[in-house]
Write a protein that holds these residues in place. Structure first.
Motif, PDB file in Angstrom:
ATOM      1  N   GLY A  16     -41.843  18.144  29.322  1.00 20.83           N
ATOM      2  CA  GLY A  16     -41.872  19.448  28.683  1.00 20.83           C
ATOM      3  C   GLY A  16     -41.084  19.493  27.386  1.00 20.83           C
ATOM      4  O   GLY A  16     -40.553  18.485  26.919  1.00 20.83           O
ATOM      5  N   SER A  17     -41.019  20.697  26.817  1.00 21.85           N
ATOM      6  CA  SER A  17     -40.365  20.900  25.527  1.00 21.85           C
ATOM      7  C   SER A  17     -39.406  22.079  25.578  1.00 21.85           C
ATOM      8  O   SER A  17     -39.594  23.013  26.361  1.00 21.85           O
ATOM      9  CB  SER A  17     -41.403  21.170  24.435  1.00 21.85           C
ATOM     10  OG  SER A  17     -42.277  20.076  24.273  1.00 21.85           O
ATOM     11  N   LEU A  18     -38.389  22.004  24.742  1.00 21.59           N
ATOM     12  CA  LEU A  18     -37.452  23.104  24.524  1.00 21.59           C
ATOM     13  C   LEU A  18     -37.049  23.096  23.065  1.00 21.59           C
ATOM     14  O   LEU A  18     -37.072  22.041  22.413  1.00 21.59           O
ATOM     15  CB  LEU A  18     -36.201  22.950  25.380  1.00 21.59           C
ATOM     16  CG  LEU A  18     -36.236  23.322  26.857  1.00 21.59           C
ATOM     17  CD1 LEU A  18     -34.899  22.965  27.513  1.00 21.59           C
ATOM     18  CD2 LEU A  18     -36.556  24.788  27.050  1.00 21.59           C
ATOM     19  N   ARG A  19     -36.654  24.258  22.569  1.00 26.29           N
ATOM     20  CA  ARG A  19     -36.096  24.334  21.224  1.00 26.29           C
ATOM     21  C   ARG A  19     -34.741  25.011  21.278  1.00 26.29           C
ATOM     22  O   ARG A  19     -34.616  26.127  21.809  1.00 26.29           O
ATOM     23  CB  ARG A  19     -37.013  25.091  20.265  1.00 26.29           C
ATOM     24  CG  ARG A  19     -36.558  24.974  18.822  1.00 26.29           C
ATOM     25  CD  ARG A  19     -37.514  25.578  17.831  1.00 26.29           C
ATOM     26  NE  ARG A  19     -37.283  27.000  17.633  1.00 26.29           N
ATOM     27  CZ  ARG A  19     -37.513  27.650  16.487  1.00 26.29           C
ATOM     28  NH1 ARG A  19     -37.974  26.981  15.453  1.00 26.29           N
ATOM     29  NH2 ARG A  19     -37.311  28.942  16.400  1.00 26.29           N
ATOM     30  N   LEU A  20     -33.752  24.327  20.735  1.00 27.29           N
ATOM     31  CA  LEU A  20     -32.404  24.880  20.633  1.00 27.29           C
ATOM     32  C   LEU A  20     -32.186  25.439  19.227  1.00 27.29           C
ATOM     33  O   LEU A  20     -32.697  24.885  18.249  1.00 27.29           O
ATOM     34  CB  LEU A  20     -31.349  23.818  20.920  1.00 27.29           C
ATOM     35  CG  LEU A  20     -31.459  23.060  22.244  1.00 27.29           C
ATOM     36  CD1 LEU A  20     -30.298  22.069  22.370  1.00 27.29           C
ATOM     37  CD2 LEU A  20     -31.483  24.009  23.417  1.00 27.29           C
ATOM     38  N   SER A  21     -31.424  26.520  19.170  1.00 26.91           N
ATOM     39  CA  SER A  21     -31.065  27.116  17.883  1.00 26.91           C
ATOM     40  C   SER A  21     -29.564  27.310  17.822  1.00 26.91           C
ATOM     41  O   SER A  21     -28.913  27.538  18.852  1.00 26.91           O
ATOM     42  CB  SER A  21     -31.745  28.479  17.706  1.00 26.91           C
ATOM     43  OG  SER A  21     -33.141  28.378  17.751  1.00 26.91           O
ATOM     44  N   CYS A  22     -29.028  27.246  16.610  1.00 26.58           N
ATOM     45  CA  CYS A  22     -27.593  27.471  16.412  1.00 26.58           C
ATOM     46  C   CYS A  22     -27.392  28.130  15.053  1.00 26.58           C
ATOM     47  O   CYS A  22     -27.765  27.551  14.024  1.00 26.58           O
ATOM     48  CB  CYS A  22     -26.835  26.160  16.492  1.00 26.58           C
ATOM     49  SG  CYS A  22     -25.071  26.297  16.136  1.00 26.58           S
ATOM     50  N   ALA A  23     -26.837  29.324  15.072  1.00 25.32           N
ATOM     51  CA  ALA A  23     -26.582  30.072  13.846  1.00 25.32           C
ATOM     52  C   ALA A  23     -25.107  30.005  13.491  1.00 25.32           C
ATOM     53  O   ALA A  23     -24.252  30.267  14.352  1.00 25.32           O
ATOM     54  CB  ALA A  23     -27.022  31.518  14.012  1.00 25.32           C
ATOM     55  N   ALA A  24     -24.821  29.686  12.237  1.00 21.90           N
ATOM     56  CA  ALA A  24     -23.452  29.573  11.761  1.00 21.90           C
ATOM     57  C   ALA A  24     -23.114  30.754  10.861  1.00 21.90           C
ATOM     58  O   ALA A  24     -23.954  31.253  10.121  1.00 21.90           O
ATOM     59  CB  ALA A  24     -23.260  28.268  10.999  1.00 21.90           C
ATOM     60  N   SER A  25     -21.860  31.160  10.928  1.00 22.70           N
ATOM     61  CA  SER A  25     -21.366  32.210  10.046  1.00 22.70           C
ATOM     62  C   SER A  25     -19.902  31.945   9.754  1.00 22.70           C
ATOM     63  O   SER A  25     -19.225  31.220  10.481  1.00 22.70           O
ATOM     64  CB  SER A  25     -21.546  33.596  10.689  1.00 22.70           C
ATOM     65  OG  SER A  25     -20.809  33.689  11.891  1.00 22.70           O
ATOM     66  N   GLY A  26     -19.416  32.567   8.673  1.00 26.20           N
ATOM     67  CA  GLY A  26     -18.011  32.393   8.323  1.00 26.20           C
ATOM     68  C   GLY A  26     -17.856  31.626   7.027  1.00 26.20           C
ATOM     69  O   GLY A  26     -18.651  31.772   6.108  1.00 26.20           O
ATOM     70  N   SER A  27     -16.844  30.762   6.984  1.00 26.54           N
ATOM     71  CA  SER A  27     -16.495  30.024   5.780  1.00 26.54           C
ATOM     72  C   SER A  27     -17.308  28.731   5.695  1.00 26.54           C
ATOM     73  O   SER A  27     -16.888  27.678   6.172  1.00 26.54           O
ATOM     74  CB  SER A  27     -15.000  29.710   5.786  1.00 26.54           C
ATOM     75  OG  SER A  27     -14.639  29.029   4.620  1.00 26.54           O
ATOM     76  N   ILE A  28     -18.460  28.827   5.093  1.00 23.61           N
ATOM     77  CA  ILE A  28     -19.390  27.698   5.008  1.00 23.61           C
ATOM     78  C   ILE A  28     -19.314  27.077   3.627  1.00 23.61           C
ATOM     79  O   ILE A  28     -19.586  27.756   2.625  1.00 23.61           O
ATOM     80  CB  ILE A  28     -20.819  28.155   5.333  1.00 23.61           C
ATOM     81  CG1 ILE A  28     -20.883  28.620   6.792  1.00 23.61           C
ATOM     82  CG2 ILE A  28     -21.818  27.042   5.070  1.00 23.61           C
ATOM     83  CD1 ILE A  28     -22.186  29.263   7.189  1.00 23.61           C
ATOM     84  N   PHE A  29     -18.961  25.799   3.574  1.00 29.54           N
ATOM     85  CA  PHE A  29     -18.889  25.089   2.313  1.00 29.54           C
ATOM     86  C   PHE A  29     -20.279  24.649   1.874  1.00 29.54           C
ATOM     87  O   PHE A  29     -21.193  24.512   2.696  1.00 29.54           O
ATOM     88  CB  PHE A  29     -17.989  23.862   2.450  1.00 29.54           C
ATOM     89  CG  PHE A  29     -16.544  24.167   2.733  1.00 29.54           C
ATOM     90  CD1 PHE A  29     -15.639  23.136   2.927  1.00 29.54           C
ATOM     91  CD2 PHE A  29     -16.066  25.472   2.809  1.00 29.54           C
ATOM     92  CE1 PHE A  29     -14.308  23.395   3.193  1.00 29.54           C
ATOM     93  CE2 PHE A  29     -14.741  25.751   3.083  1.00 29.54           C
ATOM     94  CZ  PHE A  29     -13.858  24.708   3.275  1.00 29.54           C
ATOM     95  N   SER A  30     -20.430  24.368   0.578  1.00 29.90           N
ATOM     96  CA  SER A  30     -21.740  23.964   0.069  1.00 29.90           C
ATOM     97  C   SER A  30     -22.146  22.582   0.563  1.00 29.90           C
ATOM     98  O   SER A  30     -23.329  22.271   0.684  1.00 29.90           O
ATOM     99  CB  SER A  30     -21.744  23.994  -1.456  1.00 29.90           C
ATOM    100  OG  SER A  30     -20.762  23.120  -1.968  1.00 29.90           O
ATOM    101  N   ILE A  31     -21.146  21.737   0.835  1.00 34.35           N
ATOM    102  CA  ILE A  31     -21.429  20.386   1.357  1.00 34.35           C
ATOM    103  C   ILE A  31     -21.131  20.431   2.850  1.00 34.35           C
ATOM    104  O   ILE A  31     -19.980  20.530   3.280  1.00 34.35           O
ATOM    105  CB  ILE A  31     -20.544  19.327   0.693  1.00 34.35           C
ATOM    106  CG1 ILE A  31     -20.570  19.482  -0.821  1.00 34.35           C
ATOM    107  CG2 ILE A  31     -20.997  17.927   1.086  1.00 34.35           C
ATOM    108  CD1 ILE A  31     -19.490  18.667  -1.514  1.00 34.35           C
ATOM    109  N   ASN A  32     -22.194  20.365   3.645  1.00 37.90           N
ATOM    110  CA  ASN A  32     -21.979  20.482   5.074  1.00 37.90           C
ATOM    111  C   ASN A  32     -23.056  19.748   5.844  1.00 37.90           C
ATOM    112  O   ASN A  32     -24.024  19.232   5.263  1.00 37.90           O
ATOM    113  CB  ASN A  32     -21.937  21.961   5.488  1.00 37.90           C
ATOM    114  CG  ASN A  32     -23.242  22.689   5.218  1.00 37.90           C
ATOM    115  OD1 ASN A  32     -24.258  22.427   5.857  1.00 37.90           O
ATOM    116  ND2 ASN A  32     -23.222  23.619   4.267  1.00 37.90           N
ATOM    117  N   ALA A  33     -22.874  19.709   7.121  1.00 35.76           N
ATOM    118  CA  ALA A  33     -23.879  19.133   8.016  1.00 35.76           C
ATOM    119  C   ALA A  33     -23.871  19.929   9.305  1.00 35.76           C
ATOM    120  O   ALA A  33     -22.823  20.406   9.753  1.00 35.76           O
ATOM    121  CB  ALA A  33     -23.594  17.666   8.301  1.00 35.76           C
ATOM    122  N   MET A  34     -25.048  20.058   9.883  1.00 34.68           N
ATOM    123  CA  MET A  34     -25.183  20.713  11.185  1.00 34.68           C
ATOM    124  C   MET A  34     -25.835  19.729  12.137  1.00 34.68           C
ATOM    125  O   MET A  34     -26.712  18.957  11.738  1.00 34.68           O
ATOM    126  CB  MET A  34     -26.021  21.984  11.079  1.00 34.68           C
ATOM    127  CG  MET A  34     -25.451  23.011  10.109  1.00 34.68           C
ATOM    128  SD  MET A  34     -26.376  24.552  10.082  1.00 34.68           S
ATOM    129  CE  MET A  34     -25.821  25.302  11.626  1.00 34.68           C
TER     130      MET A  34
END
Length: 122
Positions: A16-34
């Motif tokens: 089967g399949s699933l989709r995970l989501s993750c929303a970020a907020s706050g102090s986010i730098f321009s150079i980042n990775a999730m």
């Protein structure tokens, strides 16, 4: 500080399949990775997949061809589409947000979600 809100875990049958989501907020730098890590009972936490702010991706060998990571920069949200799930994919999945302090990519700050359970079982 960066706050992360995860969603999308659950119980699914093998194949089967699933989709995970993750929303970020706050102090986010321009150079980042999730990214997403997972931890199964009795095992160490391991990287599943990561995507940078420049959309460069990397995957664990065990999920290549089955999982796809993507991000919506306007929403600061990362997604993990998981297909062909197998019992060995069962774990708690943790969202990770990494703020890089500069373009050397040698210094960063990590933030973690609370984790979401993914169980693959018939």
């Amino acid at each position: 500080q960066v706050q992360l809100v995860e969603s999308g875990g659950g119980l699914v049958q093998p194949g089967g399949s699933l989709r995970l989501s993750c929303a970020a907020s706050g102090s986010i730098f321009s150079i980042n990775a999730m990214g997403w890590y997972r931890q199964a009972p009795g095992k160490q936490r391991e990287l599943v997949a990561r995507i940078t702010s420049r959309s460069s991706t990397n995957y664990a060998d065990s999920v290549k061809g089955r999982f796809t990571i993507s991000r919506d920069n306007a929403k600061n949200t990362v997604y993990l589409q998981m297909n062909s799930l197998q019992p060995e994919d069962t774990a708690v999945y943790y969202c990770n947000f990494r703020n890089y302090r500069d373009y050397t990519y040698t210094r960063w700050d990590d933030y973690w979600g609370q984790g979401t359970q993914v169980t693959v079982s018939s």
